[in-house]
Design an enzyme around this catalytic site. Structure first.
Site, PDB file in Angstrom:
ATOM      1  N   LYS A  37       0.836  -1.203   0.000  1.00  0.00           N
ATOM      2  CA  LYS A  37       0.000   0.000   0.000  1.00  0.00           C
ATOM      3  C   LYS A  37       0.871   1.253   0.000  1.00  0.00           C
ATOM      4  CE  LYS A  37      -3.583   2.054   3.019  1.00  0.00           C
ATOM      5  NZ  LYS A  37      -4.349   1.812   4.269  1.00  0.00           N
ATOM      6  N   SER A  90      -8.961   2.560   3.702  1.00  0.00           N
ATOM      7  CA  SER A  90      -8.036   3.182   2.776  1.00  0.00           C
ATOM      8  C   SER A  90      -7.139   2.188   2.038  1.00  0.00           C
ATOM      9  CB  SER A  90      -7.157   4.184   3.534  1.00  0.00           C
ATOM     10  OG  SER A  90      -6.383   3.531   4.532  1.00  0.00           O
ATOM     11  N   SER A 113      -9.612   0.469   7.898  1.00  0.00           N
ATOM     12  CA  SER A 113      -9.047   0.493   6.549  1.00  0.00           C
ATOM     13  C   SER A 113      -8.536  -0.842   6.029  1.00  0.00           C
ATOM     14  CB  SER A 113      -7.917   1.528   6.479  1.00  0.00           C
ATOM     15  OG  SER A 113      -8.431   2.824   6.599  1.00  0.00           O
TER      16      SER A 113
END
Length: 476
Positions: free
Chosen positions: A75, A151, A175
């Protein structure tokens, strides 16, 4: 190795093929690259590609770990990778290149994975949808008109589309669990400090944020946490030690658990009927498996909890941005931050030291109430989301006013934050689907530091309600 054959294996399955000599790491990297190139145009899940570096790593000597030779994605938020950009989804941070691997990046490499790129994230990971001015919206492989969550939406979209079998993710208010739920994956938010953030960071969001992975199988999640989740020497507050490897826990029966379930929301408003029905079916499934299942909420004061964390979170964000401004050497320009980010920064800068410390004190006392709710139960069940997966643009932090973004987030994602505050492990499993065929995630939260019980229960549910054979629209 063809597209569907590569994607049909989980990470441990691919590693077993490498170990037995049936396939090489180089072949796996090429298969992953082919799938990324095939689907990423429609999804926008992978935002930085390090193909040549991955190919070179696959040809070299790899560490012997549980995932040796398995392609992996990271990520684009809070995870330094040597020589790679780290934009955090923001135009203000787009020039940052990390010089060294972070501590957790090194642990992932030691597990044998081959990183080949970075995945999409919203600006500074603030929202539960992955849509930003810099990186653009990430879409859901089950239906690209819908969001992939946030996220860690880029990682979840990539794994759900079969680009890689598992990918790095992080969770500060949901997230990991939100994108796992929306994309039909396993997503474990681990106990606070189970995966150390040091020496890279400064106590992510006052301890709310944890790192782990999203995966298609329970065993991949367990094995990667075995590989990464151990204390660093001198760790100031390591998580309590586990009794044995989680890879062994998933082979054990969970026994008869006492499980409470509820659809209570902070606002008191009912959740969507399809999510409510999915929750009730899950409770019935657990009862059928022999667990003691009771309908009961946690009895915590959600309004007080969210009010208490506001000043602390605001001050923490302002402090993090101050460090970033020091690195970049200037304040952000007006067009370099999105409206919600600007509002968060300005609000955080107004918080006094006394207000931040009072916020921390209040939050610690309220967390005791959350933890006390688990004294006579072992697991708490609720949905991950309060509504089916929204379409792209419904929670758009670029186009909408900050207050409206937060209102819509509270409507769709009411359940996940309390367990970031308390530090408990909390797991999303893709047990259900809505009438449109989009996944609905069910969330199982355990006692502090008790990932073991959640992994045992998850493995039982994976056998009884197998989701790994479901395929999203964007697959072949």
């Amino acid at each position: 190795m063809s597209f569907p054959e590569f994607a049909d294996y989980d990470g441990l399955g691919l590693a077993a093929l490498v170990k037995s000599g049936q396939v090489s790491p180089a072949e796996l990297v090429e298969a992953a690259i082919e799938r990324i190139e095939r689907h990423n145009g429609a999804l926008n899940a992978v935002v930085y590609k390090a193909y040549d570096e991955a190919r070179a790593a696959a040809r070299g000597a790899l560490p012997e770990g549980p995932f040796t030779g398995v392609p992996f994605l990271i990520k684009d938020l809070g995870m330094p990778v040597a020589g790679w950009p780290r934009t955090s989804g923001s135009r203000f941070a787009r020039g940052i290149i990390d010089q060294d691997d972070g501590g957790l990046t090194a642990r992932y490499r030691a597990a044998g994975v081959i990183p080949l790129g970075k995945t999409n994230t919203p600006e500074y990971g603030i929202t539960g949808t992955t849509e930003s001015a810099l990186l653009g919206p990430c879409r859901n492989p089950w239906n690209p008109e819908h969001i992939s969550g946030g996220s860690s939406g880029g990682s979840a979209s990539a794994v759900a589309a079969g680009m890689v079998p598992l990918a790095h993710a992080s969770d500060g208010l949901g997230s990991i669990r939100i994108p796992a739920a929306l994309c039909g994956l396993v997503g474990m938010k681990v106990t606070r400090d189970r995966n150390p953030n040091l020496p890279d960071g400064f106590d992510y969001a006052a301890g709310f944020v944890v790192d782990h992975v999203v995966s298609r199988t329970v065993r991949d999640s367990a094995a990667m946490l075995d590989a990464s989740g151990y204390p660093e020497p001198g760790a100031p507050y390591p998580a309590p030690p586990k009794a044995r490897p989680y890879a062994q826990e998933i082979e054990a029966s969970p026994g008869r658990l006492r499980i409470a379930w509820s659809a209570e929301t902070p606002s008191g408003k009912p959740i969507h009927p399809e999510v409510q029905a999915a929750l009730e079916r899950t409770a019935a499934l657990l009862k059928g498996l022999g667990h003691e299942v009771i309908e009961r909420g946690l009895g915590i004061d959600y309004r007080a909890l969210y009010t208490a964390r506001a000043a602390l979170s605001g001050a923490n964000f302002a402090a993090g941005m101050a460090r970033l401004i020091e690195v970049i050497g200037r304040e952000p320009e007006e067009d370099e931050l999105e409206p919600l980010t600007w509002a968060s920064l300005k609000g955080g800068r107004r918080v006094t030291g006394a207000e931040a410390l009072r916020s921390l004190q209040e939050l610690r006392m309220l967390n005791r109430r959350t933890l006390a709710a688990f004294e006579d139960i072992e697991v708490y069940l609720c949905p991950v989301t309060g509504a089916p997966t929204p379409k792209v643009g419904y929670i758009d932090p670029v186009a909408l006013e900050p207050r409206e973004v937060n209102r819509r987030q509270a409507e769709v994602f009411p359940f996940t934050p309390p367990f970031n505050f308390s530090g408990q492990p909390s797991l999303s499993l893709p047990l259900e689907q809505d009438s449109a065929g989009l996944p609905i995630g069910m969330m199982f939260t355990g006692r502090y530091a008790d990932e073991a019980t959640l992994f045992r229960l998850a493995a039982q549910l994976e056998k009884e309600a197998p989701w790994k054979d479901r395929r999203p629209a964007l697959w072949n």
